[in-house]
Scaffold this active site. Sequence first.
Site, short mmCIF file in Angstrom:
data_model
loop_
_atom_site.label_atom_id
_atom_site.label_comp_id
_atom_site.label_asym_id
_atom_site.label_seq_id
_atom_site.Cartn_x
_atom_site.Cartn_y
_atom_site.Cartn_z
N GLU A 214 165.58 132.65 50.52
CA GLU A 214 166.78 132.05 51.11
C GLU A 214 167.95 133.01 51.05
O GLU A 214 168.74 133.11 51.98
CB GLU A 214 167.14 130.75 50.35
N SER B 172 156.23 152.05 49.61
CA SER B 172 155.82 151.35 50.83
C SER B 172 154.53 151.86 51.48
O SER B 172 153.77 151.04 52.01
CB SER B 172 156.95 151.38 51.86
N HIS C 180 154.73 137.35 56.36
CA HIS C 180 154.43 138.63 55.72
C HIS C 180 155.63 139.11 54.88
O HIS C 180 155.49 139.50 53.73
CB HIS C 180 154.08 139.68 56.78
N SER C 181 156.80 139.03 55.51
CA SER C 181 158.04 139.42 54.82
C SER C 181 159.17 138.72 55.55
O SER C 181 158.94 138.00 56.53
CB SER C 181 158.23 140.94 54.88
C1 LIG Z 1 150.48 153.71 55.66
C2 LIG Z 1 151.19 152.49 56.15
N1 LIG Z 1 150.89 151.98 57.36
C3 LIG Z 1 151.51 150.86 57.81
C4 LIG Z 1 152.46 150.25 57.04
C5 LIG Z 1 153.17 148.99 57.55
N2 LIG Z 1 152.69 147.83 56.79
C6 LIG Z 1 153.40 147.34 55.77
S1 LIG Z 1 152.64 146.03 55.07
C7 LIG Z 1 151.36 146.08 56.17
C8 LIG Z 1 150.24 145.08 56.09
C9 LIG Z 1 149.44 145.19 54.83
O1 LIG Z 1 148.54 144.13 54.75
P1 LIG Z 1 147.63 143.88 53.50
O2 LIG Z 1 147.22 145.17 52.89
O3 LIG Z 1 146.54 142.96 53.88
O4 LIG Z 1 148.60 143.19 52.42
P2 LIG Z 1 149.39 141.83 52.51
O5 LIG Z 1 150.72 142.16 53.14
O6 LIG Z 1 148.60 140.88 53.31
O7 LIG Z 1 149.60 141.37 51.11
C10 LIG Z 1 151.54 147.11 57.08
C11 LIG Z 1 150.62 147.43 58.19
C12 LIG Z 1 152.77 150.82 55.78
N3 LIG Z 1 153.65 150.29 54.96
N4 LIG Z 1 152.11 151.92 55.35
#
Ligand SMILES: Cc1ncc(C[n+]2csc(CCOP(=O)(O)OP(=O)(O)O)c2C)c(N)n1
Length: 505
Positions: free
Chosen positions: A180, A266, A395-396
């Site tokens: 929030e 990240s 997701h965020s």
């Molecule tokens: C190398 C890289 N590629 C793409 C991203 C963008 N990104 C951030 S979170 C995410 C999804 C990750 O999904 P998952 O590993 O299943 O974890 P969850 O968020 O579901 O917990 C992506 C593609 C990133 N941070 N780093």
Amino acid sequence: MHALSCWRSLGTCARTQATSALRRLSIIRPACQAGGDDRPCPVYVSCCVAEPVQHNCYKTKMASLRPTTYRRILKLLRNFNRNPTPSSFHRSLSLSHNVCQEFPEVGEDKPLFPGASSTYTEQLRFLGRDVYEPIPVYRVMNKMGKIIEPSQDPGLDQAVVEKMYKNMTTLNAMDKIMYESQRQGRISFYMTAYGEEGTHVGSAAALDDRDIIYGQYREGGVLLWRGFPMEKMMNQCYGNKDDTGKGRQMPVHYGSKEHGFMAISSPLATQMPHAAGAAFALKRAGLDICTVCYFGDGAASEGDAHAALNFAATLDAPCIFFCRNNGYAISTPTSEQYRGDGIACRGPAYGITSIRVDGNDVFAVYNATKAARQIAVTESKPVLIEAMTYRIGHHSTSDDSSAYRSVDEVKYWDREGHPIGRLYNYMLSKNWWDVDRDKAWLAEVKKEIMQNFQAAEKLKKPSPRYMLTDVFDKSSKRLTRQAEEVKRHVEQYKEHYPIDKFEDL
Ligand SMILES: Cc1ncc(C[n+]2csc(CCOP(=O)(O)OP(=O)(O)O)c2C)c(N)n1
């Protein structure tokens, strides 16, 4: 007979002056062979000589080894002698049952290719995904919090279960408030762990607090379990002057040296090879702890995941790979992420002991992690756990998941078999908890969060000079000059900068 071979590097560089046929070097410890004798005992260094049809092990004098090999062996032995238990021996040397290649009797028709130990077949048959039964999901409790098979009940006492519940509900309440707060623009970003609380708490509870954690970003509950103060989490999310990361990273990128939690970054999956490497270092140091590496089903598609799993397997690194398979990687469903049987089935292909668990069942996660830790630490091997769960939140805060999945689907998971509800029911059935206690606890935790939240919000941001510190361990001439320029510039144009919100330059 147990033959304990040295590291791979040692094996490949080992070569006696007497023969070039030496293939590997092994260290054999008689007390280990005799079975679990803890007393110090002599360690023989032997080398294995492989000929086309026979195999022999010859004892060799250390002096006949190459100097680098000799020095490495001495170091290994010194480590071993400091703590000469079978377990430390296993940890300082790699356990190998396959010290030398075994050659069959002449005439026996068996493939001898060093790349795989197998048999011949005259049937032309490709393997598809149907050769394996999908890996079952291990569980302890049903959706109502009832233990299904009593022998699997971890039998945790009330205090531990209560801590689990309080941890999970604290995380959930904190997520609501921080989410929030982001919506109101008070922090820049946030990620909730809704629905995945059981994976954090069940695994953290089964670890030794000295085990080193490598997280992805959705594992705040692990930190809470280890006693990382909520106040510090808020400071990190606000990037204020008390944030140990000096406000440099995005919110939820926590880290704590004190709590054995490596700072989050990240780029997905980069923590995985780090965890494998650190586990290898722990083994070499002869420490009876392991690393634990959390990652998502999406991150598992990164090249780094492959590198990490293969390195950990070949180096016998005591690392628990913990995959949170929550069905999505932002908007990408698992059906577009992979076509195999999830992540767990990849483990055996790397030679890694693996299991799939119900991630919404905190006891199943606890049991699996405890057993995995035992394997990692006593056998010095990696283990892969795939915890099946569901990402109930977006997701965020940069994501609106209604654009790619139905609200009904989310509602289902929020209602059915939620990890917090399941544990709550279990506690009710034990008479360890009741509705009134729950209400009082939730009110108390909310108050505590609000107090921490308000305190973190009031603090100033760190001095802007920290933008240019810690780039290297010591500042370079160029960075020092840039820092002076920034200072001069901000002093000259201070009306254009929110300097009152920051500590002095
Ligand atoms: C190398 C890289 N590629 C793409 C991203 C963008 N990104 C951030 S979170 C995410 C999804 C990750 O999904 P998952 O590993 O299943 O974890 P969850 O968020 O579901 O917990 C992506 C593609 C990133 N941070 N780093």
